[in-house]
Design a protein around this motif. Sequence first.
Motif, mmCIF file in Angstrom:
data_model
loop_
_atom_site.group_PDB
_atom_site.id
_atom_site.type_symbol
_atom_site.label_atom_id
_atom_site.label_comp_id
_atom_site.label_asym_id
_atom_site.label_seq_id
_atom_site.Cartn_x
_atom_site.Cartn_y
_atom_site.Cartn_z
ATOM 1 N N THR A 62 -2.733 -33.272 52.124
ATOM 2 C CA THR A 62 -2.230 -33.432 50.771
ATOM 3 C C THR A 62 -2.709 -34.744 50.177
ATOM 4 O OG1 THR A 62 -0.249 -32.224 51.398
ATOM 5 C CG2 THR A 62 -0.159 -33.477 49.350
ATOM 6 N N ALA A 63 -3.290 -34.680 48.981
ATOM 7 C CA ALA A 63 -3.759 -35.882 48.299
ATOM 8 C C ALA A 63 -2.609 -36.501 47.527
ATOM 9 C CB ALA A 63 -4.891 -35.526 47.342
ATOM 10 N N VAL A 86 -10.729 -20.685 46.010
ATOM 11 C CA VAL A 86 -9.438 -21.353 45.968
ATOM 12 C C VAL A 86 -8.604 -20.751 44.843
ATOM 13 C CG1 VAL A 86 -10.254 -23.535 46.965
ATOM 14 C CG2 VAL A 86 -10.371 -23.188 44.487
ATOM 15 N N GLU A 87 -7.279 -20.797 45.028
ATOM 16 C CA GLU A 87 -6.357 -20.266 44.030
ATOM 17 C C GLU A 87 -5.590 -21.414 43.389
ATOM 18 O OE1 GLU A 87 -6.296 -17.163 43.205
ATOM 19 O OE2 GLU A 87 -7.525 -16.339 44.847
ATOM 20 N N VAL A 88 -5.352 -21.321 42.082
ATOM 21 C CA VAL A 88 -4.641 -22.369 41.349
ATOM 22 C C VAL A 88 -3.248 -22.584 41.921
ATOM 23 C CG1 VAL A 88 -3.596 -22.961 39.129
ATOM 24 C CG2 VAL A 88 -5.930 -22.065 39.204
ATOM 25 N N SER A 89 -2.537 -21.501 42.196
ATOM 26 C CA SER A 89 -1.158 -21.625 42.684
ATOM 27 C C SER A 89 -1.098 -22.324 44.042
ATOM 28 C CB SER A 89 -0.509 -20.237 42.779
ATOM 29 O OG SER A 89 -1.257 -19.391 43.635
ATOM 30 N N GLU A 90 -2.044 -21.987 44.922
ATOM 31 C CA GLU A 90 -2.059 -22.615 46.246
ATOM 32 C C GLU A 90 -2.408 -24.097 46.158
ATOM 33 O OE1 GLU A 90 -4.734 -20.368 48.622
ATOM 34 O OE2 GLU A 90 -3.496 -18.552 48.618
ATOM 35 N N LEU A 91 -3.364 -24.440 45.287
ATOM 36 C CA LEU A 91 -3.741 -25.844 45.125
ATOM 37 C C LEU A 91 -2.601 -26.649 44.509
ATOM 38 C CD1 LEU A 91 -7.408 -25.449 43.812
ATOM 39 C CD2 LEU A 91 -6.691 -26.144 46.093
ATOM 40 N N SER A 92 -1.886 -26.042 43.572
ATOM 41 C CA SER A 92 -0.745 -26.717 42.948
ATOM 42 C C SER A 92 0.305 -27.073 43.995
ATOM 43 C CB SER A 92 -0.146 -25.813 41.871
ATOM 44 O OG SER A 92 1.047 -26.365 41.367
ATOM 45 N N SER A 93 0.569 -26.125 44.898
ATOM 46 C CA SER A 93 1.556 -26.373 45.961
ATOM 47 C C SER A 93 1.043 -27.401 46.962
ATOM 48 C CB SER A 93 1.868 -25.049 46.665
ATOM 49 O OG SER A 93 2.737 -25.254 47.762
ATOM 50 N N ARG A 94 -0.224 -27.305 47.301
ATOM 51 C CA ARG A 94 -0.790 -28.208 48.310
ATOM 52 C C ARG A 94 -0.774 -29.656 47.852
ATOM 53 N NH1 ARG A 94 -7.057 -28.119 50.662
ATOM 54 N NH2 ARG A 94 -6.963 -30.191 51.607
ATOM 55 N N PHE A 95 -1.130 -29.876 46.584
ATOM 56 C CA PHE A 95 -1.257 -31.250 46.085
ATOM 57 C C PHE A 95 -0.017 -31.723 45.324
ATOM 58 C CE2 PHE A 95 -5.788 -29.801 46.260
ATOM 59 C CZ PHE A 95 -6.180 -30.662 47.271
ATOM 60 N N ASN A 96 1.001 -30.845 45.224
ATOM 61 C CA ASN A 96 2.247 -31.219 44.564
ATOM 62 C C ASN A 96 2.012 -31.676 43.120
ATOM 63 O OD1 ASN A 96 5.033 -31.622 44.362
ATOM 64 N ND2 ASN A 96 4.881 -33.773 45.023
ATOM 65 N N SER A 128 1.155 -29.900 38.940
ATOM 66 C CA SER A 128 1.336 -28.682 38.158
ATOM 67 C C SER A 128 0.072 -27.833 38.175
ATOM 68 C CB SER A 128 1.690 -29.036 36.708
ATOM 69 O OG SER A 128 0.570 -29.625 36.057
ATOM 70 N N GLU A 129 0.245 -26.540 37.897
ATOM 71 C CA GLU A 129 -0.906 -25.648 37.822
ATOM 72 C C GLU A 129 -1.836 -26.061 36.681
ATOM 73 O OE1 GLU A 129 0.094 -21.528 37.782
ATOM 74 O OE2 GLU A 129 1.062 -21.574 39.761
ATOM 75 N N GLU A 130 -1.277 -26.592 35.597
ATOM 76 C CA GLU A 130 -2.112 -27.045 34.482
ATOM 77 C C GLU A 130 -3.013 -28.201 34.920
ATOM 78 O OE1 GLU A 130 -3.984 -27.036 31.038
ATOM 79 O OE2 GLU A 130 -2.494 -25.554 31.670
ATOM 80 N N THR A 131 -2.493 -29.096 35.772
ATOM 81 C CA THR A 131 -3.315 -30.192 36.294
ATOM 82 C C THR A 131 -4.465 -29.644 37.132
ATOM 83 O OG1 THR A 131 -1.461 -31.755 36.331
ATOM 84 C CG2 THR A 131 -3.303 -32.232 37.806
ATOM 85 N N ILE A 132 -4.176 -28.659 37.961
ATOM 86 C CA ILE A 132 -5.231 -28.037 38.775
ATOM 87 C C ILE A 132 -6.272 -27.378 37.879
ATOM 88 C CG2 ILE A 132 -5.733 -26.215 40.447
ATOM 89 C CD1 ILE A 132 -4.468 -28.710 41.669
ATOM 90 N N ARG A 133 -5.845 -26.696 36.830
ATOM 91 C CA ARG A 133 -6.803 -26.060 35.920
ATOM 92 C C ARG A 133 -7.715 -27.101 35.279
ATOM 93 N NH1 ARG A 133 -2.052 -23.078 34.523
ATOM 94 N NH2 ARG A 133 -2.136 -20.960 35.426
ATOM 95 N N ARG A 134 -7.160 -28.252 34.940
ATOM 96 C CA ARG A 134 -7.993 -29.330 34.377
ATOM 97 C C ARG A 134 -8.992 -29.829 35.424
ATOM 98 N NH1 ARG A 134 -3.110 -31.028 31.764
ATOM 99 N NH2 ARG A 134 -2.734 -32.560 33.414
ATOM 100 N N ASP A 135 -8.530 -29.943 36.680
ATOM 101 C CA ASP A 135 -9.441 -30.341 37.759
ATOM 102 C C ASP A 135 -10.590 -29.349 37.886
ATOM 103 O OD1 ASP A 135 -7.982 -32.582 38.457
ATOM 104 O OD2 ASP A 135 -6.850 -31.581 40.047
#
Length: 266
Positions: A6-7, A29-39, A41-48
């Motif tokens: 976890t980052a 990779v899935e947005v929902s899984e990355l959101s959970s892994r890095f703690n 929001s899904e919107e932050t992952i989408r921006r990444d």
Amino acid sequence: MTTPATAPKNSSGQRRSLIVEAIQKDGRVEVSELSSRFNVSEETIRRDLKTLEQAGQLLRAHGGAIPARPLIGNRSQTFRELSGANIACYALSLLPAQGTVFIGPGRLGESLASMLPNSSSLQVITNSIHVALEASNHPNLAVFNLGGTVDPTDGTQTGQWTREESQSLRLDISFIAPRGMSTDGYLTAPNPQLSSLLRTIIDVTDRTVILADQESLTNTGLVKVAALSSLSDVIIEPESAGYIRALLHGHDTLIHIADESPEYTS
């Protein structure tokens, strides 16, 4: 305390590096899984994912992301010809002992036509003058040309005549080398005429096999033909395996890797 997987929530650079590593390892990779892994929001992952796509490090797909398209760089003409021959050799292993075969235009189609068995049990149909000439070097083969308007740049034949002739066909197998592929996994053609003809060929074929070298995967084309995931088989080079596997994740299309062994299938 942060676990190794976890980052830190405010470390966008580290988080994006780990996202790229995950795609290279897992193919998707899935947005929902990355959101959970890095703690985050899904919107932050989408921006990444958007930032990484703009940097050429991945391609966004529905609900997540897949590896970036393979790059052909400065591959030599000799290397492209060799890879095309490997794909054509593998295609031969899918050829039926008898029946009607369509071979589409292009370098890969011409390479396949030159390798066909000299069998009176096969009927070869094409909309390419060059493919027809290559296949005609095998005197026992029955070779049929669909006719139509000829493109002087590559000998491809299209138009209303060609399309109407193809509508009455029943084909056992078709080998099509696309001119390009869209980022959402659709085969593409350089003009509406060829796109319309290839859609008709797919409709009248029992089994459609796509011959896709890296050059075709890195072109985008103008007009969509069909979704790769809706077709029977695709033959690719080893360098494209990760990209195509991720693109076809969850679909039934058979993936064949054209390496040194024609028996290797994924």
